[in-house]
Scaffold this motif. Sequence first.
Motif, PDB file in Angstrom:
ATOM      1  N   SER A  43     -35.579   5.265 103.731  1.00  0.00           N
ATOM      2  CA  SER A  43     -36.714   4.442 103.313  1.00  0.00           C
ATOM      3  C   SER A  43     -37.004   4.655 101.830  1.00  0.00           C
ATOM      4  O   SER A  43     -37.370   3.712 101.128  1.00  0.00           O
ATOM      5  CB  SER A  43     -37.949   4.741 104.157  1.00  0.00           C
ATOM      6  OG  SER A  43     -38.403   6.062 103.941  1.00  0.00           O
ATOM      7  N   ASP A  44     -36.840   5.883 101.324  1.00  0.00           N
ATOM      8  CA  ASP A  44     -37.021   6.139  99.895  1.00  0.00           C
ATOM      9  C   ASP A  44     -35.995   5.359  99.080  1.00  0.00           C
ATOM     10  O   ASP A  44     -36.312   4.820  98.023  1.00  0.00           O
ATOM     11  CB  ASP A  44     -36.907   7.627  99.582  1.00  0.00           C
ATOM     12  CG  ASP A  44     -38.088   8.431 100.087  1.00  0.00           C
ATOM     13  OD1 ASP A  44     -39.110   7.820 100.462  1.00  0.00           O
ATOM     14  OD2 ASP A  44     -37.979   9.677 100.119  1.00  0.00           O
ATOM     15  N   GLU A  45     -34.768   5.302  99.567  1.00  0.00           N
ATOM     16  CA  GLU A  45     -33.712   4.570  98.867  1.00  0.00           C
ATOM     17  C   GLU A  45     -34.024   3.077  98.835  1.00  0.00           C
ATOM     18  O   GLU A  45     -33.830   2.421  97.816  1.00  0.00           O
ATOM     19  CB  GLU A  45     -32.362   4.821  99.550  1.00  0.00           C
ATOM     20  CG  GLU A  45     -31.190   4.205  98.838  1.00  0.00           C
ATOM     21  CD  GLU A  45     -30.901   4.844  97.495  1.00  0.00           C
ATOM     22  OE1 GLU A  45     -30.329   4.147  96.632  1.00  0.00           O
ATOM     23  OE2 GLU A  45     -31.230   6.013  97.299  1.00  0.00           O
ATOM     24  N   GLU A  46     -34.540   2.536  99.950  1.00  0.00           N
ATOM     25  CA  GLU A  46     -34.898   1.121  99.989  1.00  0.00           C
ATOM     26  C   GLU A  46     -36.039   0.831  99.024  1.00  0.00           C
ATOM     27  O   GLU A  46     -36.037  -0.187  98.333  1.00  0.00           O
ATOM     28  CB  GLU A  46     -35.272   0.713 101.411  1.00  0.00           C
ATOM     29  CG  GLU A  46     -34.097   0.655 102.355  1.00  0.00           C
ATOM     30  CD  GLU A  46     -34.512   0.346 103.792  1.00  0.00           C
ATOM     31  OE1 GLU A  46     -35.689   0.028 104.023  1.00  0.00           O
ATOM     32  OE2 GLU A  46     -33.640   0.431 104.665  1.00  0.00           O
ATOM     33  N   LYS A  49     -34.637   0.792  95.516  1.00  0.00           N
ATOM     34  CA  LYS A  49     -33.909  -0.449  95.244  1.00  0.00           C
ATOM     35  C   LYS A  49     -34.882  -1.598  94.994  1.00  0.00           C
ATOM     36  O   LYS A  49     -34.676  -2.409  94.097  1.00  0.00           O
ATOM     37  CB  LYS A  49     -32.988  -0.796  96.411  1.00  0.00           C
ATOM     38  CG  LYS A  49     -31.744   0.037  96.477  1.00  0.00           C
ATOM     39  CD  LYS A  49     -30.866  -0.395  97.628  1.00  0.00           C
ATOM     40  CE  LYS A  49     -29.623   0.460  97.738  1.00  0.00           C
ATOM     41  NZ  LYS A  49     -28.772   0.060  98.850  1.00  0.00           N
ATOM     42  N   GLN A  50     -35.964  -1.651  95.788  1.00  0.00           N
ATOM     43  CA  GLN A  50     -36.953  -2.711  95.619  1.00  0.00           C
ATOM     44  C   GLN A  50     -37.648  -2.583  94.266  1.00  0.00           C
ATOM     45  O   GLN A  50     -37.858  -3.570  93.581  1.00  0.00           O
ATOM     46  CB  GLN A  50     -37.993  -2.663  96.751  1.00  0.00           C
ATOM     47  CG  GLN A  50     -39.021  -3.771  96.696  1.00  0.00           C
ATOM     48  CD  GLN A  50     -38.412  -5.148  96.883  1.00  0.00           C
ATOM     49  OE1 GLN A  50     -37.452  -5.328  97.612  1.00  0.00           O
ATOM     50  NE2 GLN A  50     -38.960  -6.118  96.204  1.00  0.00           N
ATOM     51  N   ALA A  51     -37.984  -1.357  93.867  1.00  0.00           N
ATOM     52  CA  ALA A  51     -38.624  -1.135  92.568  1.00  0.00           C
ATOM     53  C   ALA A  51     -37.676  -1.517  91.439  1.00  0.00           C
ATOM     54  O   ALA A  51     -38.100  -2.127  90.447  1.00  0.00           O
ATOM     55  CB  ALA A  51     -39.057   0.320  92.439  1.00  0.00           C
ATOM     56  N   ASP A  52     -36.410  -1.169  91.565  1.00  0.00           N
ATOM     57  CA  ASP A  52     -35.427  -1.547  90.552  1.00  0.00           C
ATOM     58  C   ASP A  52     -35.291  -3.057  90.458  1.00  0.00           C
ATOM     59  O   ASP A  52     -35.199  -3.612  89.367  1.00  0.00           O
ATOM     60  CB  ASP A  52     -34.065  -0.917  90.855  1.00  0.00           C
ATOM     61  CG  ASP A  52     -34.036   0.582  90.630  1.00  0.00           C
ATOM     62  OD1 ASP A  52     -34.973   1.114  89.984  1.00  0.00           O
ATOM     63  OD2 ASP A  52     -33.081   1.229  91.109  1.00  0.00           O
ATOM     64  N   GLN A  53     -35.298  -3.731  91.605  1.00  0.00           N
ATOM     65  CA  GLN A  53     -35.186  -5.191  91.636  1.00  0.00           C
ATOM     66  C   GLN A  53     -36.415  -5.820  90.979  1.00  0.00           C
ATOM     67  O   GLN A  53     -36.287  -6.756  90.187  1.00  0.00           O
ATOM     68  CB  GLN A  53     -35.031  -5.696  93.082  1.00  0.00           C
ATOM     69  CG  GLN A  53     -34.864  -7.182  93.197  1.00  0.00           C
ATOM     70  CD  GLN A  53     -33.550  -7.688  92.630  1.00  0.00           C
ATOM     71  OE1 GLN A  53     -32.578  -6.956  92.542  1.00  0.00           O
ATOM     72  NE2 GLN A  53     -33.525  -8.921  92.234  1.00  0.00           N
ATOM     73  N   ASP A  54     -37.605  -5.307  91.289  1.00  0.00           N
ATOM     74  CA  ASP A  54     -38.836  -5.828  90.683  1.00  0.00           C
ATOM     75  C   ASP A  54     -38.823  -5.611  89.183  1.00  0.00           C
ATOM     76  O   ASP A  54     -39.233  -6.483  88.406  1.00  0.00           O
ATOM     77  CB  ASP A  54     -40.063  -5.159  91.299  1.00  0.00           C
ATOM     78  CG  ASP A  54     -40.275  -5.553  92.757  1.00  0.00           C
ATOM     79  OD1 ASP A  54     -39.678  -6.567  93.195  1.00  0.00           O
ATOM     80  OD2 ASP A  54     -41.036  -4.844  93.451  1.00  0.00           O
ATOM     81  N   ASN A  55     -38.360  -4.443  88.743  1.00  0.00           N
ATOM     82  CA  ASN A  55     -38.284  -4.136  87.324  1.00  0.00           C
ATOM     83  C   ASN A  55     -37.312  -5.076  86.619  1.00  0.00           C
ATOM     84  O   ASN A  55     -37.589  -5.580  85.540  1.00  0.00           O
ATOM     85  CB  ASN A  55     -37.867  -2.674  87.125  1.00  0.00           C
ATOM     86  CG  ASN A  55     -37.980  -2.230  85.696  1.00  0.00           C
ATOM     87  OD1 ASN A  55     -38.667  -2.843  84.892  1.00  0.00           O
ATOM     88  ND2 ASN A  55     -37.297  -1.151  85.367  1.00  0.00           N
ATOM     89  N   LEU A  56     -36.173  -5.333  87.245  1.00  0.00           N
ATOM     90  CA  LEU A  56     -35.176  -6.235  86.668  1.00  0.00           C
ATOM     91  C   LEU A  56     -35.728  -7.645  86.547  1.00  0.00           C
ATOM     92  O   LEU A  56     -35.551  -8.309  85.532  1.00  0.00           O
ATOM     93  CB  LEU A  56     -33.901  -6.228  87.521  1.00  0.00           C
ATOM     94  CG  LEU A  56     -32.758  -7.117  87.056  1.00  0.00           C
ATOM     95  CD1 LEU A  56     -32.269  -6.665  85.677  1.00  0.00           C
ATOM     96  CD2 LEU A  56     -31.625  -7.096  88.047  1.00  0.00           C
ATOM     97  N   GLU A  57     -36.438  -8.102  87.583  1.00  0.00           N
ATOM     98  CA  GLU A  57     -37.027  -9.442  87.542  1.00  0.00           C
ATOM     99  C   GLU A  57     -38.074  -9.538  86.441  1.00  0.00           C
ATOM    100  O   GLU A  57     -38.176 -10.546  85.742  1.00  0.00           O
ATOM    101  CB  GLU A  57     -37.639  -9.790  88.890  1.00  0.00           C
ATOM    102  CG  GLU A  57     -36.614 -10.044  89.975  1.00  0.00           C
ATOM    103  CD  GLU A  57     -37.236 -10.237  91.344  1.00  0.00           C
ATOM    104  OE1 GLU A  57     -38.479 -10.130  91.477  1.00  0.00           O
ATOM    105  OE2 GLU A  57     -36.485 -10.496  92.296  1.00  0.00           O
TER     106      GLU A  57
END
Length: 75
Positions: A43-46, A49-57
């Motif tokens: 769950s920490d990894e997910e 990944k979600q935080a990285d995706q939000d940051n990229l967007e």
Amino acid sequence: MGISIWQLLIVLGIVILLFGTKKLRNIGSDLGGAIRGFKKSMSDEEEKKQADQDNLEGQQAEQTQAEEKPKEKQS
């Protein structure tokens, strides 16, 4: 042709005789802790990944806005 309940009970009885109930309880708690740790890390990894995706967007949105501002000044 599968395993019957009696065969499972015999195997369980042999395992209890070999390891004892205290050892089996310790093994069970260790296994439970390992599974909890695995689920937590997944769950920490997910979340990462979600935080990285939000940051990229967010970076892409900022870059798009930065590109649009010079075009507006030229017009």
